[in-house]
Design a protein around this motif. Structure first.
Motif, PDB file in Angstrom:
ATOM      1  N   ALA C 402     101.531 -60.752  54.031  1.00  0.00           N
ATOM      2  CA  ALA C 402     101.035 -62.060  54.473  1.00  0.00           C
ATOM      3  C   ALA C 402     100.773 -62.048  55.969  1.00  0.00           C
ATOM      4  CB  ALA C 402     102.055 -63.139  54.119  1.00  0.00           C
ATOM      5  N   HIS C 403     101.680 -61.456  56.706  1.00  0.00           N
ATOM      6  CA  HIS C 403     101.458 -61.392  58.148  1.00  0.00           C
ATOM      7  C   HIS C 403     100.256 -60.537  58.475  1.00  0.00           C
ATOM      8  CE1 HIS C 403     105.349 -63.308  58.732  1.00  0.00           C
ATOM      9  NE2 HIS C 403     104.933 -63.539  59.947  1.00  0.00           N
ATOM     10  N   LEU C 525     100.341 -70.362  60.422  1.00  0.00           N
ATOM     11  CA  LEU C 525     100.811 -71.728  60.172  1.00  0.00           C
ATOM     12  C   LEU C 525     101.136 -71.902  58.692  1.00  0.00           C
ATOM     13  CD1 LEU C 525     101.239 -74.659  61.091  1.00  0.00           C
ATOM     14  CD2 LEU C 525      98.857 -75.063  60.563  1.00  0.00           C
ATOM     15  N   GLY C 526     100.257 -71.370  57.844  1.00  0.00           N
ATOM     16  CA  GLY C 526     100.499 -71.460  56.409  1.00  0.00           C
ATOM     17  C   GLY C 526     101.788 -70.765  56.027  1.00  0.00           C
ATOM     18  N   ILE C 527     101.981 -69.565  56.573  1.00  0.00           N
ATOM     19  CA  ILE C 527     103.201 -68.816  56.245  1.00  0.00           C
ATOM     20  C   ILE C 527     104.425 -69.610  56.681  1.00  0.00           C
ATOM     21  CG2 ILE C 527     104.505 -66.714  56.685  1.00  0.00           C
ATOM     22  CD1 ILE C 527     101.955 -65.273  57.139  1.00  0.00           C
ATOM     23  N   LEU C 528     104.349 -70.155  57.890  1.00  0.00           N
ATOM     24  CA  LEU C 528     105.534 -70.824  58.424  1.00  0.00           C
ATOM     25  C   LEU C 528     105.829 -72.107  57.666  1.00  0.00           C
ATOM     26  CD1 LEU C 528     105.028 -70.144  62.202  1.00  0.00           C
ATOM     27  CD2 LEU C 528     106.678 -69.129  60.689  1.00  0.00           C
ATOM     28  N   VAL C 529     104.784 -72.852  57.319  1.00  0.00           N
ATOM     29  CA  VAL C 529     105.018 -74.067  56.541  1.00  0.00           C
ATOM     30  C   VAL C 529     105.599 -73.689  55.183  1.00  0.00           C
ATOM     31  CG1 VAL C 529     103.911 -75.996  55.381  1.00  0.00           C
ATOM     32  CG2 VAL C 529     103.303 -75.453  57.720  1.00  0.00           C
ATOM     33  N   GLY C 530     105.050 -72.628  54.585  1.00  0.00           N
ATOM     34  CA  GLY C 530     105.587 -72.156  53.316  1.00  0.00           C
ATOM     35  C   GLY C 530     107.038 -71.744  53.453  1.00  0.00           C
ATOM     36  N   PHE C 531     107.330 -71.060  54.536  1.00  0.00           N
ATOM     37  CA  PHE C 531     108.700 -70.597  54.733  1.00  0.00           C
ATOM     38  C   PHE C 531     109.643 -71.773  54.942  1.00  0.00           C
ATOM     39  CE2 PHE C 531     112.261 -68.739  57.027  1.00  0.00           C
ATOM     40  CZ  PHE C 531     112.509 -67.632  56.242  1.00  0.00           C
ATOM     41  N   PHE C 532     109.131 -72.796  55.594  1.00  0.00           N
ATOM     42  CA  PHE C 532     109.973 -73.980  55.815  1.00  0.00           C
ATOM     43  C   PHE C 532     110.335 -74.625  54.483  1.00  0.00           C
ATOM     44  CE2 PHE C 532     110.475 -78.509  57.000  1.00  0.00           C
ATOM     45  CZ  PHE C 532     111.545 -78.359  57.859  1.00  0.00           C
TER      46      PHE C 532
END
Lengths: 365, 411, 606
Positions: C402-403, C525-532
């Motif tokens: 993903a990254h 941003l998508g990854i981080l929101v998903g991770f949240f």
């Protein structure tokens, strides 16, 4: 559906409180204290922390006297439903207005820094989606995920400070008094609103260990104050006084400036978790707190029905400002300046009402 | 639940084509490595962009390096445009890939433009998100478009690396200033200091000096380095700015002193005239021993500045065969170095006062004398500085003498 | 000319013959289904429904079943009556013939050749008719012959003759009592008076003895099925540490645990799980450590499963886990007795499932899923280091592709310039966007992995060659993917193999694709929101009442063994989240020898 009463540990509560207080360092309006304090603006958060501790004392003494109830219920007990409605609207304004403006500002900062061609609504929606889901899961999920991610936040915030050490210009501290001691003090009083988020304590108090509320409040404010201090000091140290005051995104610029050799450049992506997680946690707390105010007001047991409604409201508020500059100035004017004063007035009023009621003998249950 | 999941999946599908607004492959972008600004011929500005050609740098697919390394590793586009950023739009008319400035290393201003004033070009660099404050400011003698077009790297494939490494000399020489755009920008807005930019030039074809009389290398500057061969661009010395306008240049030694006072000098080699044989040189390695101490006092309206520099170093070479490395003789050398530094420093201070540009940043030390910022601003350092009296103390110690501990007389 | 006509018929027209199977499914369903569809569409609301909340789907399904049930209504009725006998706890009859008839009906005897209804007569004076019921193959014939049939048929008479008939009445109540007490040299004998119990035990490998004139049956221990012997762990291999794993025999499994924990407080409770074929489940816990509420909760969940077929640990896990929607295991499955024992000693509860070489341990935390027993068996710096590597592997497996997508597609400024130009140059001829490349490679890797599991051993070697070709140089040479992606996929694969818990590893593999999509949608941003959201779900997840992320969140007393592995003598307390009855595991000073003088003998102090 009988849900268990959420339990919030001391450590989680402190984390939530300090993130709630200091998440604003990730946005623009915090840098406006530079107008008040000039190159000594770093002193303002320190002074404000002291003021906020007084506020915590007022709040906690109220909460301790009526333990087991949140601020809205106490208000209702002391002043009756109508006056309390007024107060609750103020709490709601703080939470929802703050969340709306923060949502807008955070999304704008994402658009400005990382996703220039993405529509703001998509970014705002993704922020809102994350925070809504987590706050829908309940207070426990909010506090625990905050605690879980706090490590990431604190470590990257400190890394941001450490990696920019070579850029620090220590001459920034001089002239020592900045705008002048009197102006500094006035500026500090005018910016106390940065700590209005201690209000959160009033809503989560029933779920905290009863004897620890003061502990939570004090540490939350002190740590939050430290981070506000740090993120006012860092741009000052790096960009020096007049140049720092024009930054739109101080924390972003601080990350962009990191340059450790040819490889360690353009590192702002590495620090993206601070901005995204910080704002998401802030929003999740706001959504929960807003919903909790409404829940208490309506004397319901479960906040979840309100979370979605509050989220929709926050989204609406987010798009009220016409532009990013307006968002910044509104946040500064309506939240960072006066809200704390109003909060103190409300608290004093509640105290007075409590004393009056007690005096008449009908007070404590 | 299944229905909810279905709806979510549908939403995701709907979002997928609608999303990805900023998605772009790296091979759909043109990576600009440097930009140059000249006074325009048909418009206000001539903006030159250096765009890397990745396929010649990396070799095309399959991981094998390109056969023969046929093409150039970068090309330049010079556009006549009214402003810096309007050229970014215009670039898309010329280059097939979308120009991206986020990897930019150099901003090159032609001297002509710099002397006219560059304030209006700094604003976009600090505001536009693709530019970075860590990139470098250069002033080049002559036109920036020629400078960039002919500045072919010799050792590198990648022009970006070349540009970065050219600046890297600040670590081990005196004549390349450390300041990036970030320092340039805050110094141009802070009272009490003026910015300097790296001075660069294309190589000079015609001779610089008429004779071969001894000249210390520290007197050179970019565009005035007598040489043959090598890459066709050179960087040395600095351009001094005052009120966003270039007002003069600093040669190698003066640049070194600025770095010394700023605390960014790490080491340098100094050509010192042999105290006993004036036509010969002693080469010394010089390092600062501690940060220079600058004391400013304001008496009778004029600042008086006292600078105390402590340095140390070693002998690199003694041409004359004089036994300076003997402990008894070392003070001769130390005195010579101190004298040399003092001389240079006085000259440099004189230059700065003459230009009215406090590029040493003495004003930053003067700030301590004031209680509040408005008082400091009201003092107007930039006007007072030319009248300041500057005294300098240099203390130099020879610490090591190299691999020869005594010199045998040559037969 | 008729032959010509026939020929023509053969050549031109072949009359469709009806399919030659007796069983045809799906044909007669159709009209029924359409009918339901119509009914549901036209008058779904008007239709009076007894069930109410059942909805249209259920009614449709019911209706579809009708045709088969109508056709074989006799059999259905018979099944129902058997069900009634079993569920209704119908008592045995006095008459042996009646019992035989009922049992034969229950076991479908004339058709079902597994069940043996052995008639015999007990050699007393006068002889009594009896019936031995058992299932051939899962009983031990030796035991039956020597310990049941021989004493009953042969030896009983001898005893009778010696003692005389008169004596018997005085010691034993009746014949039944006497058979149980004196005639059956079998180590476990139980008695019952319901068909259900008889059927259950017979299915479990025991033999039931019914005697004419008594409405009771004797259940005799004759289990004798075949099982694998104790072998080495297949999934959770360690380099240093015990090399034995559970096997399919639950009794052996419990003994393996008990062999490690020789403590009378170790309790093994058996619970029958499931309805139509009940399964033996052993719940093992330390009576002096495990929180009784936790034990009660485990037993409550196990005994309240009403399911058709839960014969496997994985099925059982799905039946008892807290949140089935969440993609992370909430039960620790292990095949290592030492791991179960160590967890039981922490105050957790082990669940052993009959016929399964995997045991479950509850509650489980995220940190448990990332540990292996070997962490504790090697010295602490290496144990901690291995764990760090594993956590790195977890994050790489979940987030690296993903990254890659996010950085290559959205945040190219982060890539060092040299690398960026190299990557750009090497992708010049790749026609796909990076996201498609990543999906191609990740999916082909998953394909290789899945195929690798399913491939028969004899052709297994070919897979390596194919895999190396697909994931190797060929894909790059064909300009399908960029070379750097090979590294990304390889590192991701290594990371996912480093996750010790198989089902956790699988869930991470799935989540990886979610993150890839998020990255393609909104970059980091998508990854981080998903991770949240992921973190929010993780922290609100519970495993048998214990928070999944404990003791990190909610903050609890942390031992020296949740993220890193502390030294062995630092492991002083049991985990807080299981709220054990004894918190302390070992005294503050475990290495007493440091403090005892050399000359003194004995370990227990002065």
């Amino acid at each position: 559906m009988s849900r268990q009463q959420p339990v919030v540990g001391v450590s989680e509560a402190i984390t939530v409180l300090f993130i709630f207080i200091s998440a604003k360092v990730l946005l623009t309006h915090i840098i406006l204290v530079l107008h008040a304090g000039m190159n000594a603006a770093w002193a303002i958060p320190i002074l404000d922390t002291a003021v906020a501790l007084l506020g915590v004392w007022l709040l906690v003494s109220l909460l301790d006297r009526y333990s087991g109830r949140d601020l809205v219920q106490i208000g209702e007990h002391l002043t009756g439903p109508y006056v309390n409605l007024l107060f609750s609207l103020f709490y709601l304004a703080v939470f929802l207005g703050g969340a709306g403006l923060a949502l807008r500002a955070a999304s704008e900062r994402m658009v400005a820094g990382f996703l220039p061609d993405t529509p703001i609504s998509v970014v705002a929606f993704s922020f809102l989606l994350g925070s809504t889901v987590v706050s829908y899961l309940g207070l426990e999920a909010v506090t625990r995920s905050a605690r879980f991610l706090a490590g990431v936040l604190v470590v990257s915030a400190l890394a941001l400070a450490v990696l920019t050490v070579p850029m620090w210009q220590l001459h920034v501290f001089f002239p020592l008094w900045g705008a002048g001691p009197w102006k500094l003090l006035l500026g500090a009083l005018a910016n106390t609103g940065d700590f209005v988020q201690i209000l959160l304590l009033g809503l989560i108090a029933p779920f905290l260990p009863a004897s620890k509320i003061k502990h939570v409040g004090v540490w939350g404010v002190v740590i939050g104050g430290f981070f506000i201090f740090l993120f006012i000091l860092l741009p000052l140290l790096i960009f020096t006084f007049p140049a720092a005051s024009e930054l739109t995104l101080p924390s972003f610029e601080v990350a962009r400036i990191i340059s450790i050799g040819r490889f360690g450049q353009r590192l702002e992506i590495v620090f993206m978790p601070i901005w995204v997680f910080g704002n998401l946690i802030f929003l999740a707390i706001s959504l929960y707190a807003g919903a909790a105010v409404l829940t208490s007001l309506c004397r319901l047991n479960d906040v979840r029905p309100f979370v979605l409604a509050v989220a929709a409201l926050v989204m609406t508020v987010a798009f009220v400002p016409q532009n990013v500059a307006q968002t910044t100035y509104w946040s500064h004017r309506y939240l960072s300046q006066y809200s704390f004063g109003v909060l103190v007035v409300v608290l004093l009023f509640l105290h007075a009402a409590g004393a009056f009621k007690k005096g008449r003998g009908g007070g404590k249950q | 639940m299944r229905r909810v999941l279905g709806v979510l999946a549908l939403l995701l599908l709907v979002m997928l084509p609608a999303g990805c607004y900023d998605y772009s492959e790296p091979d759909e972008k043109a990576w600009v490595m440097a930009m140059g600004l000249d006074r325009g011929r048909q418009n206000v500005l001539t903006v030159t962009a250096v765009i890397a050609v990745p396929k010649n740098i990396a070799g095309s697919g399959g991981g094998q390096p390109a056969a023969g390394g046929g093409g150039k590793n970068f090309f330049t586009v010079s556009l006549e445009a009214p402003t810096l950023l309007s050229s970014l739009e215009l670039l898309n008319a010329v280059v097939d890939r979308r120009a991206d400035l986020s990897h930019i290393k150099w901003f090159v201003f032609s001297r002509e433009l710099a002397e006219q004033g560059i304030g209006e070009y700094l604003a976009p660099i600090s505001r536009f998100y693709q530019f970075r404050r860590t990139s470098l400011m250069l002033v080049c003698q002559g036109r920036a478009e020629d400078f960039l077009a002919r500045g072919l790297p010799v050792l590198e494939d990648n022009a970006g690396k070349y540009y970065e490494l050219m600046h890297r000399g600040w670590r081990y020489t005196e004549f390349i200033p450390f300041d990036t755009f970030h320092q340039f920008y805050y110094k141009s807005s802070a009272p009490g200091v003026v910015p300097v930019a790296m001075l660069a030039s294309l190589e000079r074809k015609e001779p610089v000096y008429p004779d071969n009389a001894p000249k210390p290398k520290g007197k050179y500057e970019a565009g005035r380095i007598p040489r043959q061969g090598g890459s066709s661009i050179e960087v040395m010395g600095a351009a001094v700015f005052r009120q966003e306008r270039m007002v003069g240049t600093l040669n190698a030694d003066e640049t070194g002193l600025v770095k010394l006072i700023n605390g960014t000098l790490r080491r340098t080699l100094l050509d010192v005239r042999d105290p006993k044989h004036p036509d010969k040189f002693v080469i010394m390695e010089v390092k600062p021993r501690q940060r220079p101490s600058v004391k400013v006092q304001i008496a009778g309206g004029h600042p008086s500045i006292e600078v105390d520099i402590k340095m140390e170093g070693g002998i690199i070479s003694i041409q004359s065969g004089e036994e300076y490395e003997k402990p008894g003789n070392i003070p001769f050398l130390e005195d010579a170095v101190e004298k040399e530094l003092l001389e240079d420093f006085h000259a440099a201070v004189a230059k700065s006062q003459e230009l009215g540009a406090d590029f040493f940043g003495f004003g930053l030390y003067a700030k301590k004398l004031f209680r509040t910022w408005p008082e400091w601003e009201a003092y107007n350092w930039d006007e007072k500085y030319p009248m300041a009296s500057v005294t300098l103390h240099v203390d130099f110690k020879v610490r090591r003498i190299g691999l020869i501990h005594e010199t045998l007389p040559q037969k | 000319m008729s032959w010509l006509k026939t020929l023509l018929q053969y050549l031109l027209y072949h009359k469709p013959r009806p399919e030659s199977t007796v069983f045809q499914a799906g044909i007669e369903d159709k009209p029924g289904q359409a009918e339901t569809g119509l009914a549901g569409g036209a008058g779904g609301r008007r239709q009076p429904q007894a069930a109410g909340g059942g909805g249209q789907k259920t009614s449709g399904r019911k209706k579809r079943g009708y045709s088969a049930r109508e056709k074989f209504s006799g059999q259905v009725e018979e099944n129902l009556s058997i069900e009634e006998i079993l569920q209704g706890e119908v008592k045995l009859a006095y008459s042996l013939e009646e019992n035989r008839r009922v049992l034969a009906k229950i076991f479908h005897v004339p058709q079902n050749k597994d069940v043996v209804l052995r008639s015999l007569s007990i050699g007393t004076n006068p002889p009594v008719k009896a019936l031995l019921v058992f299932i051939d193959g899962i009983t031990n014939a030796q035991v039956q012959n020597l310990a049941i049939l021989q004493p009953l048929m042969v030896l009983s008479g001898l005893v009778d003759e010696r003692r005389g008939a008169g004596h018997a009445g005085s010691v034993y109540r009746d014949l039944f009592d006497r058979v149980r007490e004196a005639l059956l040299p079998n180590n476990q004998v139980a008695e019952t008076d319901t068909y259900r119990r008889v059927v259950d035990d017979v299915l479990g490998g025991n033999s039931a003895l019914l005697i004419d004139g008594f409405n009771q049956a004797l259940l005799l221990e004759t289990k004798g099925w075949h099982y694998r012997s104790v072998g080495t762990p297949q999934v959770e291999a360690v380099i240093q540490g015990p090399q034995e794993a559970f096997t399919e025999q639950i009794r052996i499994n419990t003994s393996l645990v008990r062999k490690i924990i020789r403590d009378p407080a170790l309790v093994t409770e058996f619970i029958k799980v499931g309805k139509s074929s009940p399964l033996q489940c052993a719940v093992m816990y330390m009576a002096n450590l495990a929180n009784p509420d936790l034990v009660r909760e485990v037993k409550r969940r196990l005994s309240n499963i009403r399911a058709d077929y839960v014969q496997e640990t994985g099925l059982m896990e799905q039946m008892i886990e807290d949140n089935p929607y969440y993609p992370a295991p909430q039960v620790l499955r292990t095949e290592r007795p030492d791991r179960v024992a160590a967890n039981i000693m922490e105050g957790k509860v082990g669940i052993l499932v009959g016929g399964n070489p995997f045991a479950m341990v509850v509650p489980v935390t995220f940190w448990d899923l990332m540990q292996v027993p070997e962490d504790a068996y090697v010295r602490w710096p290496f144990g901690s280091f291995m764990r760090l590597i594993r956590y790195a592997g977890l994050f790489l497996a979940m987030l690296l592709p993903a990254h890659y997508v996010a950085i290559v597609g959205y945040h190219q400024e982060f890539i060092p310039t040299d690398l960026l130009l190299a990557m750009t140059g090497s992708r010049e001829k790749v026609p796909f966007p990076s996201i498609v490349e990543v999906l191609i490679m990740e999916l082909s890797f998953e394909l290789i992995r899945e195929a690798g599991i399913r491939i028969p051993g004899t052709v297994g070697t070919t897979l390596g060659i194919i895999g190396a070709l697909i994931l190797g140089q060929a894909a790059v040479a064909a300009n399908i993917v960029s070379p750097i992606l090979i590294i990304v996929v390889a590192v991701t694969a290594l990371g996912s193999f480093a996750i010790p818990n198989y089902s956790f590893s699988v869930s991470i593999r799935v989540l990886r694709f979610v993150y890839i999509f998020l990255a393609a949608l909104l970059g980091l941003l998508g990854i981080l929101v998903g991770f949240f959201i992921h973190a929010g779900l993780l922290v609100s997840l519970k495993s048998f009442g214990s928070p999944f992320m404990a003791p990190a969140v909610p903050v609890m007393r942390k031992g020296h063994d949740y993220f890193l592995r502390g030294m062995a003598w630092q492991q002083e307390t049991r985990p807080d989240y299981v709220e054990p009855l004894q918190e302390r595991r070992q005294p503050r000073i475990s290495r007493r020898w440091l403090y005892t003088r050399r000359g003194r003998q004995g370990g227990d102090g002065p």
